[in-house]
Design an enzyme around this catalytic site. Structure first.
Site, short mmCIF file in Angstrom:
data_model
loop_
_atom_site.label_atom_id
_atom_site.label_comp_id
_atom_site.label_asym_id
_atom_site.label_seq_id
_atom_site.Cartn_x
_atom_site.Cartn_y
_atom_site.Cartn_z
N LYS A 148 -55.69 54.42 5.16
CA LYS A 148 -55.08 54.96 3.97
C LYS A 148 -56.65 54.66 3.16
CE LYS A 148 -53.79 50.99 0.64
NZ LYS A 148 -53.33 49.61 -0.22
N SER B 144 -48.81 49.38 -2.41
CA SER B 144 -49.59 50.07 -2.02
C SER B 144 -49.99 50.87 -0.88
CB SER B 144 -50.90 49.86 -2.78
OG SER B 144 -51.31 49.07 -1.89
N SER C 194 -48.88 45.10 0.58
CA SER C 194 -48.84 46.00 0.49
C SER C 194 -49.27 46.54 1.74
CB SER C 194 -50.41 47.04 0.10
OG SER C 194 -50.43 46.79 -1.48
#
Lengths: 480, 490
Positions: free
Chosen positions: B77, B152, B176
């Site tokens: 990420k 996310s 997330s």
């Protein structure tokens, strides 16, 4: 109308640790800008603080010395505000739960009154904004983050001081103690010790405190009293002329010799403190406190008393010798090596301090080892040299680093103890001063002293004074 | 090869059946092929990846132990720092930021022979539930081109679902990792708070953030967690709890397991299709030998407001460092107006709308006069929530809920109404607030003609990821949801 000033202080003291409070960067002062930085103290994205245990021990040391209660659990908190020298946009400090509460420190003013301490907490210093000194300083500010993350304690006092002089004395005493215990280097020019004052005035006899102003930047002893006195007068003048004091932060302008308003209460920051989620609460157990306590040096008061009791020194001597830990340490080494505490005191307080003063240096940089000074004292005590010669020898030792024995031997300064040699010198003196001899016989003791002086002079100062005295008397009688 | 698990790749590389470079090339090709339609990657770095892979092959040839992730391509990420690799948090304010240091998880992955291939798209600073808050455009779920992959960590989940990588890392603050895993039909594990070092993770909410793996199987999640977990001297909140052998815990056994179901909590506002899939999953667990136990989590209904107070408060402080002074974006407009103008222009132009909304909310929450009513109160409810779980775990071993009350929604569907978006986090915010580990695993599909994945969420005791992974793995052995591939997969 009579007014009484009320003053409390907030002192920020750098802790003398090797590395910063939340990272491994060096705390050394004076390195090239931004050469002692890392992701943590630069506030780079994703970097996290890790607490330096040495900083905690240092703070505990200060707290114990000042009689504070070290809290079993204290909590770091974020103090949020924007400024370019604050890399994370918040300072890691302690807020609701500081490291230590209470404590006090005595000042001589007001008959040894104690100034109470509110709290001591740990925090990190910010970097340094450089607004001047660059070609483009009219348009740009540069920032040096070497200082960012240097460990600090903030010491907050109760509003216990009643004059600028008291506040200045408190600050000086606090500084001496922090330096004495090795927590702070006492260097105000380099910013490792800083002080802000909270000042209010109230009518004589009134109980309630007046409205206070915080005076920032009172960072030298010289300015401190001036700044606080100025602020006290300013507030009294205001009240006298029918005005009111407003709560605000004021800055001491040393050049102009006055305080100027920096921000009002309404403009005051809302720091939005909250517990620092990146650091667990700081737990300090009893064992750790005891471990730190064991490292505490003897404090000046205790040491002074011991010097009086153990070495039989006058109070005055003990006071001078305990001005700094380094001087006291030096003295004790001389005294124990020489085996004559009083003589050691006289030498350290006399010739040594005078010489240090003349050369503009300090005990920490003295080139003369305590053992060497003790050697000199032993020579005097053994009667090998006279006191007056010893002073010359001291000067030579200080400058050359050679031992007293070497100097005395090389220069033939040893005292003349030989009776025959002294009698010969005395014979010459008596022959040269017939009038004086007659006066002594007629009972004028003062003239005897004159003759002693002549004998010492003739011997180049080396005659054993006691022996010379005896022999002179004998020779005068014998020649009658 | 692209359907292989991380474990199979590791075994093949370790045994010399395939080289790490060959694996890397195959996945790089796949990434390039799918990224055009998914927008899952902010950065793919083939040169660095191939050099890393070559290093793995070299070490193997030299007889060194291959490492638990030998040759496994890993996507990170884009809020995890890699030295020399652009790290943006999908924000304009860090568009050109290149960290001078590695996150601890990056060091651990590379030490284990993992090959970092690039950075995945996400909601800006991990704030969002749909990946629509990225400065670099939304990600799409591989299951339906017009729908959100969740957020996310949307890019990390989509990349794994589309076969772009067998393993990616996400970060989970309020769901997330788990919610995008559910929306993309893959496995997402949020470890216990403190299990994995946060050093090098761009902070959103420090007391909630955890890094975790996204994989296609529970076994791969176990493998990855074993590499990631453990105390780190650089993170004072990392735990010294011993790290068990998570892979060894995967016995396939779930008899005697007690599964708590907070019936009242999951009764409301759950999509019918999701509800059906969830009930079916419970049935499967029961058939596997587990006992279902009704439990209550009386304070769970406050989890969303509590979460949005705590998380935004911490975020408002954590994001203060993005001020244009030292790194990142700095507005050059009207520089003559001074420092304050520079701050506000930089932050106004550098941050997106959702980030600014949360900074403002968090600043308000911490402000003088509101702190007690909001932040402090929220922390108190957080304690009650933790107690709810503690009491539940006296009677059960895991708690089961749907991961999300809704299947993947359409891009744009909830953008205009932040509150609606926040409400989709209802089942995933309580675990970070309580510090607990939780995993989302594929448990079915809803919808026609599109098949939209549904996630089953299991929450465990503190530091008991082993049980979660054991149940997840056992469930996988009884079902084939995890093996389903999206239409994009050809």
């Amino acid at each position: 109308m009579q007014y009484e000033p009320v003053i409390g202080l907030e002192i920020h003291a750098h802790l003398q640790t090797r590395t910063k409070i939340f990272c491994g960067c060096s705390t050394a002062f004076g390195a090239p800008p931004n050469s002692q930085v890392c992701p943590v103290c630069l506030g780079l994205p994703g970097a996290l603080p890790v607490l330096n245990r040495q900083a905690v021990d240092c703070a505990i040391k200060a707290a114990l010395t000042l009689g504070c209660d070290v809290q079993p659990v204290s909590v770091f908190a974020r103090k949020n505000y924007f400024y370019p020298d604050l890399p994370k946009g918040y300072q890691i400090s302690q807020y609701e739960r500081p490291l230590a509460l209470g404590g006090s420190l005595a000042i001589a003013a007001g008959g040894g009154r104690r100034v109470g301490l509110t709290r001591i907490h740990l925090e990190e210093d910010a970097g340094k904004s450089l607004h001047e000194g660059f070609a483009d300083s009219d348009r740009r500010t540069y920032v040096d983050y070497n200082r960012s993350g240097v460990p600090l304690i903030e010491i907050v006092t109760e509003p216990d001081m009643r004059s600028a002089a008291e506040a200045a004395e408190f600050f000086a005493r606090l500084r001496d103690i922090l330096v004495w215990i090795g927590v702070n280097d006492g260097n105000m020019e380099e910013g490792s010790l800083r002080c802000d004052g909270n000042v209010s005035v109230r009518r004589a006899g009134q109980q309630a405190f007046g409205v206070k102003a915080e005076v920032k930047n009172v960072n030298s002893f010289r300015y401190m009293q001036k700044a606080l006195d100025y602020e006290i007068e300013r507030q009294i003048d205001l009240l006298e002329s029918g005005g009111v004091v407003v709560q605000e932060t004021r800055l001491w302008d040393a050049a102009a010799g006055r305080t100027v308003s920096m921000r009002s209460k309404e403009e005051a920051h809302d720091y939005r403190y909250f517990p620092e989620p990146d650091l667990p609460p700081l737990a300090v157990d009893a064992a750790r406190i005891e471990r730190v306590r064991a490292t505490l040096p003897e404090l000046p008061d205790a040491r002074r008393q011991r010097f009086v009791a153990a070495y039989g020194l006058p109070e005055y001597d003990a006071g001078v010798l305990t001005q700094s830990a380094a001087l006291a340490d030096y003295y004790e080494r001389v005294a124990s090596e020489a085996g004559n505490p009083k003589a050691a005191s006289n030498w350290v307080m006399g010739e040594l301090l005078r010489t240090l003063n003349d050369r503009g240096t300090t005990i920490g940089l003295v080139p003369l080892a305590p053992q060497a000074l003790a050697g000199l004292i032993r020579l005097v005590d053994a009667g090998a040299i006279s006191s007056s010669i010893a002073k010359d020898v001291f000067a030579m030792m200080y400058d050359t680093g050679r031992s007293a024995d070497e100097i005395v031997a090389a220069r033939g300064l040893a005292q003349i103890d030989d009776e025959a040699a002294l009698v010969a010198i005395i014979g010459d003196v008596l022959a040269a001063h017939g009038d004086a001899v007659a006066q002594v016989r007629a009972g004028r003791q003062a003239t005897f002293g004159f003759l002693v002086g002549q004998v010492m002079k003739a011997s180049g100062g080396k005659a054993n004074p006691k022996l010379a005295n005896q022999l002179l008397r004998r020779e005068i009688e014998r020649s009658a | 090869m692209l359907a292989s698990s991380a474990r199979a790749i590791r075994d093949d590389v370790a045994a010399g059946r395939v080289s790490a470079v060959e694996v890397c090339r195959a996945y790089l090709d796949r990434m390039e092929a799918v990224n055009g339609s998914l927008n899952a990657f902010n950065l793919i770095d083939p040169d660095r990846a191939l050099a890393q892979a070559a290093g793995v092959d070299r070490r193997r040839a030299a007889g060194e132990p291959p490492g638990a992730l030998a040759g496994v391509p890993v996507a990170l990420k884009d809020n995890l720092c890699v030295r020399g690799m652009r790290t943006t948090a999908s924000s304009r304010i860090l568009e050109r930021f290149v960290p001078p240091y590695d996150a601890t998880v990056v060091q651990r992955i590379e030490r284990a022979g993992g090959v970092i291939v690039g950075k995945t798209n996400c909601d800006e600073f991990a704030m969002g539930s749909s990946n629509e808050n990225s400065a670099f455009g939304p990600v799409r779920t591989p299951w339906a081109p017009d729908r959100a992959p969740g957020g996310s960590s949307g890019g990390s989940a989509a990349a794994v679902a589309a076969g772009g990588v067998p393993l990616s890392l996400g970060s989970d603050t309020g769901g997330s990792i788990r919610q995008p895993a559910a929306f993309c039909g893959v496995v997402g594990l949020k470890p216990t708070y403190g299990r994995v070092s946060r050093y090098g993770l761009l902070a959103f909410a420090s007391s909630l953030d955890q890094i975790g793996p996204i994989t296609r199987t529970a076994a791969d999640a176990a493998l990855a967690l074993g590499v990631l977990a453990g105390a780190d001297p650089a993170d004072a909140t990392s735990s010294r709890q011993p790290v068990p052998d998570f892979s060894a815990a995967l016995t396939g056994e779930m008899s005697g397991l007690r599964v708590g179901v907070p019936r009242a909590f999951v009764a409301e506002g759950v999509d019918d299709g999701v509800k059906r899939a969830f009930d079916e999953a419970l049935d499967t667990l029961r058939r596997g030998g587990a006992t279902l136990v009704d439990i209550e989590l009386p304070h769970a209904k406050y989890a969303i407001p509590v979460y949005y107070l705590v998380a935004t408060a911490e975020a408002s402080s954590n994001l203060a460092r993005y001020d244009g002074v030292r790194y990142g974006y700095r507005s050059s407009r009207h520089a003559e107006q001074g420092l304050r103008a520079m701050y506000s222009r930089t932050r106004d132009e550098g941050f997106g709308a959702e980030v600014k909304r949360r900074i403002m909310l968090g600043t308000y929450v911490l402000s003088a006069g509101y702190y007690d009513a909001y932040y402090l109160k929220a922390q108190q409810v957080r304690t009650l929530l933790r107690r709810d779980y503690e009491q539940a775990f006296e009677r059960v071993d895991v708690v089961a809920t749907p991961t999300s009350p809704v299947p993947p929604f359409r891009l744009g569907e909830k953008v205009a109404d932040p509150l609606q978006m926040y409400l989709t986090d209802v089942f995933t915010v309580s675990q970070p607030l309580a510090g607990l580990p939780a995993v989302s695993i594929p448990c079915g599909f809803v919808g026609r003609p599109e098949r939209l994945p549904v996630g089953l969420q299991l929450t465990g005791r503190m530091f008991d990821e082993s049980t979660l992974l054991r149940v997840a793995d056992a469930y996988e052995r009884m079902t084939d949801w995890h093996a389903a591939t999206p239409p994009l997969w050809s």
